[in-house]
Every structure is written in structure tokens, then in C-alpha cells.
Enzyme design. Structure first.
Site, short mmCIF file in Angstrom:
data_model
loop_
_atom_site.label_atom_id
_atom_site.label_comp_id
_atom_site.label_asym_id
_atom_site.label_seq_id
_atom_site.Cartn_x
_atom_site.Cartn_y
_atom_site.Cartn_z
NE ARG A 93 40.85 31.88 136.15
CZ ARG A 93 42.03 31.30 135.94
NH1 ARG A 93 42.92 31.26 136.90
NH2 ARG A 93 42.31 30.76 134.77
CG HIS A 127 36.47 32.74 139.82
ND1 HIS A 127 37.42 32.23 140.69
CD2 HIS A 127 36.53 34.09 139.95
CE1 HIS A 127 38.03 33.23 141.29
NE2 HIS A 127 37.50 34.36 140.87
CG ASP A 166 41.33 31.96 147.62
OD1 ASP A 166 40.32 31.34 148.02
OD2 ASP A 166 41.60 32.09 146.41
CE LYS A 189 44.96 33.63 145.48
NZ LYS A 189 44.73 32.49 144.56
CB THR A 224 47.36 29.57 144.46
OG1 THR A 224 47.24 30.71 143.63
CG2 THR A 224 46.49 29.72 145.68
#
Ligand code: R5P
Length: 292
Positions: A93, A127, A166, A189, A224
Site C-alpha cells: 500500500r 494493491h 472506493d 473515498k 471502510t
């Protein structure tokens, strides 16, 4: 091909070897008194295509070091090539400098693996696949969204709507909706990099009177999914479920998610945990047979 079962993914690796119909190499591991990791291949890989399966979920640093040491062991033991399967890739990430003076951690991990002479890297819903291109290392990124959606289909969820929390995950919801029918939607988001605070807006999709599955790559703190579930319930959703590839969450995060109105959380075994109800073993075995 020989599958090497890294300590973080021994069970998954064994299943991959069974499904791919190839040999399996166990790994010996222990900790030195000062906390350092010791690792050793318990079988020969000489002149074989070695596939090391090692996820890097918490404790990430230990699992990552074990992976690096295993690669070196396989290269030194004269494997003809080394493929690493990292079902969940830690540090992925941090794929760019968000605030000045930060590292790009994902690139650091890949540069080390490349320097150790891995032939290719296989990941699942990593990711940021773009980082691999920057480091110029052969990479295959698989998606577990199809098998997660099929899990729900098998449970009778035909016609359920698929949502993404998202914009980046919108393609996952779209892919799932091709299996479940019932259309898809997504939120936008924003996360404050300093406070970590998240705000969300429903950009597309109808929630009213529907069964909904929220799809995401990772559930970590659960914040989330909780926000998305609350919004969907507030917009009249009948029932909301959550599915993710990598469940990093603690039991406390899980309870918080259920408290937001989510009926159940389903994840894969890239991170073996109490929500792992779907295995990526078949996906990996099929891919490795094709690649090696
Ligand atoms: C973020 O971009 C990811 O796709 C996940 O939505 C995020 O990592 C989930 O984190 P948390 O569960 O802590 O909200």
C-alpha cells in the site's frame, strides 16, 4: 515444478502442490534466542523449478525476511528457476511517496526480490500492480473476486448487487456483478493521510430493498466496510455482506463490522483466519501449471 511451503502459507502451499500434481518441499524454521529467523529447505530443489509460497501478513517483517531467506536458499541450492507466490504482499500500500521524506516500501520489497534473482512473482489482488512495472520484474497478479462471487452464488445469492467501497475497487464490483447479476455500484473515498479519517460518498448504484455484497481487496481496521455498509443500510438495503481477498482484521474489527449491520464477512486464505471461507489454491495451481 516443486512447491515450497513457506511457514506463513504451509497449508495453502500443500494444497497448491496437490492440485498442481507436483512435489512439495517442507521448510524447517526456528527462532534464534535473539529473535532472528532461521530457515532451511527440508528437501532438494536442484535443477527443479522451485515455487515458494509465502504470504507476508502480520507479523509482516518476520514473514518477509523468511521469504527472502527462502529465495536465497533455493537459488544457492541450484533451483533452475525460482518463482515466488506472495498471496498477500505486505508493504504494497505504500506504493508512492504520499508525504515528503517517505520511502516507496513496495518498490523496496520488489528490488530486493529481484536482486535475489527471482524469475517471477505471483500475487493475488495486490494493491498496486503498477509498481512491478517500475521495478521491471515479471509479475502475474491474480484476482480472487471471481471465486468470492461464485461462493456467494453457490449460497443462493443470484441477483444480489455488488458494491465497491472506493473507485479503485469499482472494477471488482463490476467483475462480481457479471457472476451475481444484480448490477453494481461504488463509493468514492478520501482518507486523511495524517489522521487516517475516512469520508465516503455513494457515486453509483441502487441499494433500496436489495441483497448487497461489498467487495474489496483488503479489510484491515474495518472502517471502510463499516462506512459503506451503514450508507447502504441507510439507503434501504435489505441485507449487506462483505467479501475481501485479504482479511487483515482483528476479531474486534470483525465485531465492529457486524455491528454496522453486515451479516457476514467472507475472505480467502491468502491470510488464513477465521473468515477464510474461500481458497485461492485452485487459482494458484492452475496459474503455476501454465507458467512453469
Ligand atoms: C484501500 O484502498 C483498500 O482497498 C481498502 O479499502 C482499505 O485498505 C481497507 O482498510 P480499512 O479496513 O482499515 O478501512
Amino acid at each position: 515444478m516443486l512447491v515450497v511451503g513457506g511457514p506463513a502459507s504451509a497449508e495453502l502451499a500443500r494444497e497448491v502442490a496437490r492440485l498442481a500434481d507436483c512435489g512439495f518441499v517442507e521448510v524447517e524454521t526456528k527462532r534464534f534466542p535473539d529473535g532472528e529467523s532461521y530457515i532451511r529447505l527440508a528437501g532438494e530443489v536442484r535443477n527443479e523449478k522451485a515455487v515458494i509460497v509465502q504470504s507476508t501478513y502480520p507479523p509482516q517483517d518476520t514473514h518477509l525476511v523468511q521469504l527472502l531467506l527462502l529465495v536465497d536458499a533455493a537459488v544457492r541450492s541450484k533451483a533452475s528457476e525460482v518463482t515466488v507466490v506472495i498471496p498477500y504482499m505486505a508493504y504494497a500500500r505504500q506504493d508512492k511517496v504520499f508525504r515528503s521524506n517517505e520511502p516507496v516500501s513496495a518498490e523496496v520489497v520488489l528490488k530486493i526480490l529481484k536482486a535475489l534473482k527471482v524469475r517471477r512473482i505471483v500475487t493475488v489482488d495486490v494493491h498496486s500492480p503498477e509498481v512491478f512495472g517500475r521495478v521491471a520484474v515479471e509479475h502475474v497478479n491474480l484476482s480472487a473476486i471471481g471465486i468470492l462471487a461464485r461462493h456467494f452464488l453457490d449460497l443462493g445469492f443470484k441477483g444480489a448487487s455488488s458494491f465497491a467501497p472506493d473507485r479503485k475497487a469499482a472494477r471488482m464490483a463490476e467483475e462480481a456483478s457479471k457472476i451475481l447479476g444484480g448490477g453494481y455500484g461504488w463509493f468514492s473515498k478520501q482518507r486523511d493521510r495524517v489522521t487516517g479519517e475516512v469520508s465516503m460518498v455513494l457515486e453509483q448504484g441502487e441499494a433500496g430493498d436489495r441483497e448487497i455484497v461489498i467487495f474489496d481487496d483488503i479489510i484491515s481496521s474495518g472502517g471502510t466496510v463499516m462506512m459503506a455498509a451503514r450508507t447502504l443500510k441507510g439507503a434501504g438495503a435489505k441485507r449487506v455482506y462483505a467479501a475481501c481477498t485479504h482479511a487483515l482484521m482483528s476479531e474486534e474489527a470483525y465485531r465492529k463490522i457486524l455491528g454496522s449491520g453486515v451479516e457476514e464477512v467472507v475472505s480467502t486464505d491468502t491470510i488464513p483466519t477465521f473468515t477464510s471461507k474461500v481458497s485461492v489454491a485452485g487459482l494458484l495451481a492452475e496459474t503455476l501449471r501454465r507458467l512453469t
